[in-house]
Motif scaffolding. Structure first.
Motif, PDB file in Angstrom:
ATOM      1  N   GLU A 105       0.864  -1.183   0.000  1.00 59.08           N
ATOM      2  CA  GLU A 105       0.000   0.000   0.000  1.00 59.08           C
ATOM      3  C   GLU A 105       0.895   1.227   0.000  1.00 59.08           C
ATOM      4  OE1 GLU A 105      -3.584   0.584   2.233  1.00 59.08           O
ATOM      5  OE2 GLU A 105      -3.760  -1.573   2.552  1.00 59.08           O
ATOM      6  N   TRP A 106       0.390   2.273  -0.655  1.00 53.79           N
ATOM      7  CA  TRP A 106       1.142   3.507  -0.840  1.00 53.79           C
ATOM      8  C   TRP A 106       0.247   4.704  -0.560  1.00 53.79           C
ATOM      9  CZ3 TRP A 106       6.217   3.146  -2.763  1.00 53.79           C
ATOM     10  CH2 TRP A 106       6.593   1.884  -3.225  1.00 53.79           C
ATOM     11  N   LEU A 107       0.854   5.769  -0.073  1.00 55.79           N
ATOM     12  CA  LEU A 107       0.209   7.074   0.011  1.00 55.79           C
ATOM     13  C   LEU A 107       0.698   7.851  -1.199  1.00 55.79           C
ATOM     14  CD1 LEU A 107      -1.287   9.430   1.436  1.00 55.79           C
ATOM     15  CD2 LEU A 107       0.872   9.885   2.646  1.00 55.79           C
ATOM     16  N   VAL A 108      -0.233   8.289  -2.037  1.00 54.96           N
ATOM     17  CA  VAL A 108       0.139   9.056  -3.234  1.00 54.96           C
ATOM     18  C   VAL A 108      -0.492  10.445  -3.140  1.00 54.96           C
ATOM     19  CG1 VAL A 108       0.524   7.061  -4.716  1.00 54.96           C
ATOM     20  CG2 VAL A 108      -1.760   8.048  -4.586  1.00 54.96           C
ATOM     21  N   LEU A 109       0.300  11.452  -3.480  1.00 53.82           N
ATOM     22  CA  LEU A 109      -0.139  12.837  -3.397  1.00 53.82           C
ATOM     23  C   LEU A 109       0.044  13.515  -4.750  1.00 53.82           C
ATOM     24  CD1 LEU A 109       1.741  13.730  -0.097  1.00 53.82           C
ATOM     25  CD2 LEU A 109      -0.620  13.008  -0.314  1.00 53.82           C
ATOM     26  N   SER A 110      -0.952  14.279  -5.138  1.00 50.55           N
ATOM     27  CA  SER A 110      -0.877  15.066  -6.367  1.00 50.55           C
ATOM     28  C   SER A 110      -0.911  16.544  -6.002  1.00 50.55           C
ATOM     29  CB  SER A 110      -2.056  14.742  -7.279  1.00 50.55           C
ATOM     30  OG  SER A 110      -1.996  13.402  -7.693  1.00 50.55           O
ATOM     31  N   LEU A 111      -0.132  17.319  -6.748  1.00 46.92           N
ATOM     32  CA  LEU A 111      -0.082  18.761  -6.546  1.00 46.92           C
ATOM     33  C   LEU A 111      -0.824  19.455  -7.680  1.00 46.92           C
ATOM     34  CD1 LEU A 111       3.693  19.123  -5.590  1.00 46.92           C
ATOM     35  CD2 LEU A 111       1.745  18.798  -4.059  1.00 46.92           C
ATOM     36  N   ASP A 112      -1.455  20.581  -7.359  1.00 44.79           N
ATOM     37  CA  ASP A 112      -2.178  21.340  -8.382  1.00 44.79           C
ATOM     38  C   ASP A 112      -1.225  22.320  -9.074  1.00 44.79           C
ATOM     39  OD1 ASP A 112      -1.874  23.527  -6.656  1.00 44.79           O
ATOM     40  OD2 ASP A 112      -3.956  23.470  -5.981  1.00 44.79           O
ATOM     41  N   ASP A 113      -1.776  23.205  -9.888  1.00 41.54           N
ATOM     42  CA  ASP A 113      -0.969  24.175 -10.629  1.00 41.54           C
ATOM     43  C   ASP A 113      -0.243  25.164  -9.727  1.00 41.54           C
ATOM     44  OD1 ASP A 113      -1.800  22.984 -12.970  1.00 41.54           O
ATOM     45  OD2 ASP A 113      -3.429  24.416 -13.311  1.00 41.54           O
ATOM     46  N   HIS A 114      -0.705  25.308  -8.497  1.00 38.08           N
ATOM     47  CA  HIS A 114      -0.071  26.215  -7.533  1.00 38.08           C
ATOM     48  C   HIS A 114       0.902  25.473  -6.626  1.00 38.08           C
ATOM     49  CE1 HIS A 114      -2.857  29.299  -8.826  1.00 38.08           C
ATOM     50  NE2 HIS A 114      -3.858  28.454  -8.630  1.00 38.08           N
ATOM     51  N   GLU A 115       1.177  24.178  -6.967  1.00 35.59           N
ATOM     52  CA  GLU A 115       2.093  23.334  -6.204  1.00 35.59           C
ATOM     53  C   GLU A 115       1.592  23.051  -4.785  1.00 35.59           C
ATOM     54  OE1 GLU A 115       5.112  21.739  -7.317  1.00 35.59           O
ATOM     55  OE2 GLU A 115       4.065  22.208  -9.176  1.00 35.59           O
ATOM     56  N   LEU A 116       0.271  22.967  -4.643  1.00 34.64           N
ATOM     57  CA  LEU A 116      -0.351  22.610  -3.361  1.00 34.64           C
ATOM     58  C   LEU A 116      -0.990  21.236  -3.497  1.00 34.64           C
ATOM     59  CD1 LEU A 116      -2.131  25.995  -2.564  1.00 34.64           C
ATOM     60  CD2 LEU A 116       0.115  25.202  -1.751  1.00 34.64           C
ATOM     61  N   VAL A 117      -1.011  20.472  -2.419  1.00 34.88           N
ATOM     62  CA  VAL A 117      -1.612  19.137  -2.454  1.00 34.88           C
ATOM     63  C   VAL A 117      -3.096  19.269  -2.775  1.00 34.88           C
ATOM     64  CG1 VAL A 117      -2.185  17.072  -1.123  1.00 34.88           C
ATOM     65  CG2 VAL A 117       0.058  18.150  -0.839  1.00 34.88           C
ATOM     66  N   SER A 118      -3.485  18.631  -3.860  1.00 33.20           N
ATOM     67  CA  SER A 118      -4.896  18.639  -4.267  1.00 33.20           C
ATOM     68  C   SER A 118      -5.545  17.276  -4.083  1.00 33.20           C
ATOM     69  CB  SER A 118      -5.009  19.064  -5.731  1.00 33.20           C
ATOM     70  OG  SER A 118      -4.301  18.159  -6.560  1.00 33.20           O
ATOM     71  N   GLU A 119      -4.718  16.240  -3.982  1.00 34.15           N
ATOM     72  CA  GLU A 119      -5.243  14.895  -3.781  1.00 34.15           C
ATOM     73  C   GLU A 119      -4.277  14.112  -2.908  1.00 34.15           C
ATOM     74  OE1 GLU A 119      -6.698  11.030  -6.359  1.00 34.15           O
ATOM     75  OE2 GLU A 119      -5.008  12.201  -7.109  1.00 34.15           O
ATOM     76  N   ALA A 120      -4.828  13.403  -1.944  1.00 32.87           N
ATOM     77  CA  ALA A 120      -4.073  12.499  -1.094  1.00 32.87           C
ATOM     78  C   ALA A 120      -4.910  11.242  -0.928  1.00 32.87           C
ATOM     79  CB  ALA A 120      -3.777  13.134   0.261  1.00 32.87           C
ATOM     80  N   ARG A 121      -4.369  10.124  -1.369  1.00 33.53           N
ATOM     81  CA  ARG A 121      -5.138   8.890  -1.264  1.00 33.53           C
ATOM     82  C   ARG A 121      -4.216   7.697  -1.086  1.00 33.53           C
ATOM     83  NH1 ARG A 121      -5.449   5.844  -6.028  1.00 33.53           N
ATOM     84  NH2 ARG A 121      -4.603   6.895  -7.840  1.00 33.53           N
TER      85      ARG A 121
END
Length: 125
Positions: A105-121
């Protein structure tokens, strides 16, 4: 045919007993603690500290809106892996939870255009 069914039933019963007895211990969640997270190495284990904290971390929404630097300060450096290239930060948690979990299992994070976390799952490989 009857022997195969008997063996199959025995294997299933053994797995079910293991699941009922050991799963509550192995997957007992613990509250997220950043210091304890950073001090716990990534490990392929059912008792991984990071895995046991992950649900609380996601539920608390402590990651949304943070910068990469803030996430790294909170969780430590992300994993260097070839997995999940469509995400910006990746953290290995431990052995996949579930009856016949064979992956990680992994924690994956995506950043938006402003380099802020927009998704954590949480996800599995």
């Amino acid at each position: 045919m009857a022997a195969a069914a008997l063996v199959g039933g025995a294997v299933f019963a053994t797995a079910a007993i293991y699941y009922v007895i050991f799963r509550p211990v192995a997957f007992a969640p613990i509250p997220f603690d950043a210091g304890r997270w950073r001090a716990s190495p990534s490990e392929f284990s059912l008792e991984s500290t990071r895995l046991r904290m992950a649900d609380d971390l996601i539920r608390s929404c402590q990651l949304h809106g943070r910068t990469r630097a803030q996430v790294t300060a909170l969780l430590g450096p992300p994993e260097e892996t070839g997995y999940f290239n469509d995400h910006d930060l990746v953290y290995h948690l431990g052995h996949e939870r579930g009856f016949f979990g064979i992956d990680s299992e992994w924690l994956v994070l995506s950043l938006d255009d402003h380099e802020l976390v927009s998704e954590a799952r949480l996800t599995a490989d």
